[in-house]
Motif scaffolding. Structure first.
Motif, PDB file in Angstrom:
ATOM      1  N   TRP A 192       0.815  -1.211   0.000  1.00 45.33           N
ATOM      2  CA  TRP A 192       0.000   0.000   0.000  1.00 45.33           C
ATOM      3  C   TRP A 192       0.853   1.268   0.000  1.00 45.33           C
ATOM      4  O   TRP A 192       0.448   2.290  -0.522  1.00 45.33           O
ATOM      5  CB  TRP A 192      -0.955  -0.010   1.190  1.00 45.33           C
ATOM      6  N   ASP A 193       2.026   1.216   0.590  1.00 45.39           N
ATOM      7  CA  ASP A 193       2.886   2.403   0.667  1.00 45.39           C
ATOM      8  C   ASP A 193       4.101   2.293  -0.262  1.00 45.39           C
ATOM      9  O   ASP A 193       5.043   3.078  -0.149  1.00 45.39           O
ATOM     10  CB  ASP A 193       3.346   2.631   2.116  1.00 45.39           C
ATOM     11  N   HIS A 194       4.059   1.321  -1.159  1.00 41.51           N
ATOM     12  CA  HIS A 194       5.177   1.133  -2.093  1.00 41.51           C
ATOM     13  C   HIS A 194       5.242   2.275  -3.097  1.00 41.51           C
ATOM     14  O   HIS A 194       4.213   2.742  -3.597  1.00 41.51           O
ATOM     15  CB  HIS A 194       5.006  -0.204  -2.821  1.00 41.51           C
ATOM     16  N   ILE A 214      -2.225  16.116  -6.734  1.00 45.15           N
ATOM     17  CA  ILE A 214      -3.175  16.236  -5.625  1.00 45.15           C
ATOM     18  C   ILE A 214      -2.650  15.505  -4.385  1.00 45.15           C
ATOM     19  O   ILE A 214      -3.407  15.177  -3.476  1.00 45.15           O
ATOM     20  CB  ILE A 214      -4.574  15.715  -6.022  1.00 45.15           C
ATOM     21  N   GLY A 215      -1.347  15.253  -4.385  1.00 43.53           N
ATOM     22  CA  GLY A 215      -0.692  14.703  -3.203  1.00 43.53           C
ATOM     23  C   GLY A 215      -0.778  13.206  -3.042  1.00 43.53           C
ATOM     24  O   GLY A 215      -0.473  12.681  -1.970  1.00 43.53           O
ATOM     25  N   ILE A 216      -1.162  12.477  -4.096  1.00 37.02           N
ATOM     26  CA  ILE A 216      -1.270  11.018  -4.009  1.00 37.02           C
ATOM     27  C   ILE A 216      -0.066  10.371  -4.677  1.00 37.02           C
ATOM     28  O   ILE A 216       0.172  10.565  -5.865  1.00 37.02           O
ATOM     29  CB  ILE A 216      -2.575  10.518  -4.665  1.00 37.02           C
ATOM     30  N   THR A 217       0.686   9.595  -3.916  1.00 34.84           N
ATOM     31  CA  THR A 217       1.880   8.935  -4.457  1.00 34.84           C
ATOM     32  C   THR A 217       1.902   7.443  -4.172  1.00 34.84           C
ATOM     33  O   THR A 217       2.864   6.762  -4.529  1.00 34.84           O
ATOM     34  CB  THR A 217       3.157   9.566  -3.871  1.00 34.84           C
ATOM     35  N   THR A 218       0.853   6.917  -3.512  1.00 34.85           N
ATOM     36  CA  THR A 218       0.810   5.492  -3.162  1.00 34.85           C
ATOM     37  C   THR A 218      -0.572   4.914  -3.430  1.00 34.85           C
ATOM     38  O   THR A 218      -1.553   5.652  -3.603  1.00 34.85           O
ATOM     39  CB  THR A 218       1.135   5.278  -1.670  1.00 34.85           C
ATOM     40  N   ILE A 222      -4.619   6.418  -3.081  1.00 37.19           N
ATOM     41  CA  ILE A 222      -5.743   6.255  -4.003  1.00 37.19           C
ATOM     42  C   ILE A 222      -6.939   5.662  -3.267  1.00 37.19           C
ATOM     43  O   ILE A 222      -8.076   6.125  -3.413  1.00 37.19           O
ATOM     44  CB  ILE A 222      -5.350   5.348  -5.184  1.00 37.19           C
ATOM     45  N   ALA A 223      -6.687   4.625  -2.462  1.00 37.83           N
ATOM     46  CA  ALA A 223      -7.777   3.934  -1.760  1.00 37.83           C
ATOM     47  C   ALA A 223      -8.493   4.855  -0.780  1.00 37.83           C
ATOM     48  O   ALA A 223      -9.700   4.713  -0.557  1.00 37.83           O
ATOM     49  CB  ALA A 223      -7.220   2.712  -1.028  1.00 37.83           C
ATOM     50  N   GLU A 224      -7.759   5.815  -0.185  1.00 38.89           N
ATOM     51  CA  GLU A 224      -8.350   6.688   0.826  1.00 38.89           C
ATOM     52  C   GLU A 224      -8.794   8.031   0.268  1.00 38.89           C
ATOM     53  O   GLU A 224      -9.333   8.867   0.994  1.00 38.89           O
ATOM     54  CB  GLU A 224      -7.339   6.898   1.962  1.00 38.89           C
ATOM     55  N   ASP A 243     -10.437   0.137  -7.694  1.00 40.91           N
ATOM     56  CA  ASP A 243     -10.435  -1.311  -7.475  1.00 40.91           C
ATOM     57  C   ASP A 243      -9.023  -1.832  -7.233  1.00 40.91           C
ATOM     58  O   ASP A 243      -8.767  -2.581  -6.280  1.00 40.91           O
ATOM     59  CB  ASP A 243     -11.051  -2.035  -8.678  1.00 40.91           C
ATOM     60  N   HIS A 244      -8.102  -1.446  -8.091  1.00 44.40           N
ATOM     61  CA  HIS A 244      -6.732  -1.949  -7.976  1.00 44.40           C
ATOM     62  C   HIS A 244      -6.048  -1.444  -6.712  1.00 44.40           C
ATOM     63  O   HIS A 244      -5.225  -2.155  -6.121  1.00 44.40           O
ATOM     64  CB  HIS A 244      -5.925  -1.570  -9.214  1.00 44.40           C
ATOM     65  N   ALA A 245      -6.377  -0.236  -6.300  1.00 46.67           N
ATOM     66  CA  ALA A 245      -5.795   0.275  -5.055  1.00 46.67           C
ATOM     67  C   ALA A 245      -6.216  -0.577  -3.861  1.00 46.67           C
ATOM     68  O   ALA A 245      -5.482  -0.680  -2.869  1.00 46.67           O
ATOM     69  CB  ALA A 245      -6.205   1.726  -4.836  1.00 46.67           C
TER      70      ALA A 245
END
Length: 456
Positions: A192-194, A214-218, A222-224, A243-245
């Motif tokens: 999840w944090d890779h 938008i500050g998403i790197t993991t 995406i999931a949150e 889904d993949h997240a």
């Protein structure tokens, strides 16, 4: 994670994704009686410049820091290695033999060939048959490939097709036994944090850049994230990202097997070995268009629209030229399509710019309808495209029956192209060629002896 967890000996859905390590380089090592894991070897065409990209790099060279897609000049001069010219037909033969090994254990309906060296397998119903766990199933198939062929493989084991692919791409390469294992829980715990996000299947650099803004790197990010925001940014593609997240993938191999594409096209692309002037570039466009016309005839297909893209010399740093041309009738006749595409090329390209890349696409191709009747409007539009005459000028051209004449010409062209195709199939691609293929800048004859842009 050593293996998937079972409940009373039942594993639920289990998928494998098996990849052949540095496949082309491994084949060349096996052919030479060398160990693919310890031999320094690259697959590259020595007749091209040292700027050519290596088709494959052996695992031992990759372990020394050489990229799998390195250019020849990027390999340090101090390294001693074997350069093997590409042999595409040989690699296809090896791939077919490996596919036969999988068929000894898995039915074809439970197998999806993703590429020449990668395959997805639904082994859900085979674990009991072979009395093995998911990881043991992977070990069995990998061992058979190495024993019979001599090529090492890596494998991802997962509870869906996405997770087995991610287990292969991210985990297996670092595992001592070259096997990675994931379920939804361990996916969240381990990956999840890779970073970077581009390590994940179906996340390209463009998507990663947009998410980073938008500050998403993991995958956790995406999931949150707010789903409405993701849908505004990516449209329907956001569903796949979300889904993949979360490690979810509902698609099964049976879904892939049953998919019917509603739109079909034929395309060719060519990166030229040097900068071509505008006239030479037009010759390449004509050659490629002619080959696509014959391919359509062989398939019994016709088209109503052709698009092209032309890339200029790398030194210019200018955008590609794009355009398309449409016909009023569905056709595969080279006598109609080639002049129209050549005219399109002249209209969209700058004659002062040297050409380096050409891409041609025959769009929305459909089965030929032998009974289709042309109208006067079809004929007027089509003839006007060919020679620039207005519909009124065409009516004054003196043809007794212009519709019948054009229909006859199209049928004649189809018959001629079918004859040429049959001769080429029997006696080789060079058995019948056009005069333009003999010009100095032409590439058709050379490419007749290539597969995938490389030597057969």
């Amino acid at each position: 994670m050593d293996d998937l967890k079972s409940v009373n000996g039942e594993y639920g859905d289990v998928f494998l994704c098996i990849d052949l390590k540095s496949f082309y380089a491994s084949v060349e090592c096996v052919e030479r009686g060398l160990d693919p894991m310890t031999t320094d070897l690259v697959v590259a065409d020595p007749s091209r410049s040292d700027k050519t990209i290596c088709l494959a790099v052996s695992p031992s060279l990759r372990a020394r820091g050489i990229s799998s897609r390195a250019r020849v000049f990027e390999i340090p001069k101090s390294f001693e290695y074997i350069m093997a010219p590409p042999r595409m037909n040989l690699y296809i033969e090896y791939a077919a033999e490996i596919y036969k090994i999988y068929l000894d254990y898995i039915a074809p309906e439970d197998m999806h060939v993703y590429s020449i060296d990668e395959v997805f397998l639904d082994v859900t119903h085979y674990l009991k048959r072979y009395n093995c766990s998911p990881k043991q199933m992977a070990e069995l198939l990998m061992g058979e490939v190495q024993r019979r062929i001599g090529v090492r493989a890596t494998a991802g084991v997962g509870t869906n097709m996405y997770l087995c692919k991610i287990a292969l791409d991210i985990l297996a390469k670092h595992a001592p036994d070259f096997i990675g294992v994931l379920d939804e829980q361990t996916y969240r715990e381990v990956l999840w944090d890779h970073t970077p996000l581009t390590d994940f299947w179906r996340v390209g650099p463009g998507t990663a850049r947009r998410l980073a803004k938008i500050g998403i790197t993991t995958q956790r990010g995406i999931a949150e994230a707010d789903e409405d925001l993701l849908y505004r940014m990516f449209g329907i593609d956001a569903e796949l990202l979300i889904d993949h997240a979360n490690g979810i993938e509902p698609t099964k191999i049976s879904d892939i097997k049953g998919y019917k594409n509603k739109s079909h096209s034929l395309s060719r692309g060519q990166v030229l070995m040097r900068d071509y002037n505008n006239d030479e570039g037009e010759l390449i466009v004509k050659e490629m268009t002619e080959l696509l016309c014959h391919e359509m005839t062989d398939l019994g297909m016709v088209t109503k629209n052709v698009s092209i893209a032309v890339g200029y010399s790398n030194a210019l740093k200018v955008p590609m030229a794009h355009g398309s041309v449409s016909f009023s009738v569905m056709t595969d006749a080279s006598s109609i399509i080639i002049p129209a595409v050549a005219g399109l090329y002249r209209s969209i390209t700058d004659p002062e710019y040297p050409v380096r890349r050409v891409f041609i696409n025959f769009n929305d191709i459909k089965p030929r309808d032998e009974d289709r009747q042309m109208t006067l409007f079809d004929l007027a539009d089509m003839e006007a495209q060919e020679d620039g005459r207005t519909a009124g000028e065409q009516r004054e051209s003196g043809f007794a029956d212009p519709i019948k004449e054009t229909q006859t010409r199209m049928k004649r062209d189809a018959a001629l192209q079918e004859t040429v195709n049959s001769i080429r199939k029997k006696y080789g691609k060079d058995a019948m060629i056009r005069g333009m293929d003999l010009e100095e800048a032409a590439t058709t004859i050379e490419r007749n002896h290539q597969r995938g842009g490389h030597r057969e």
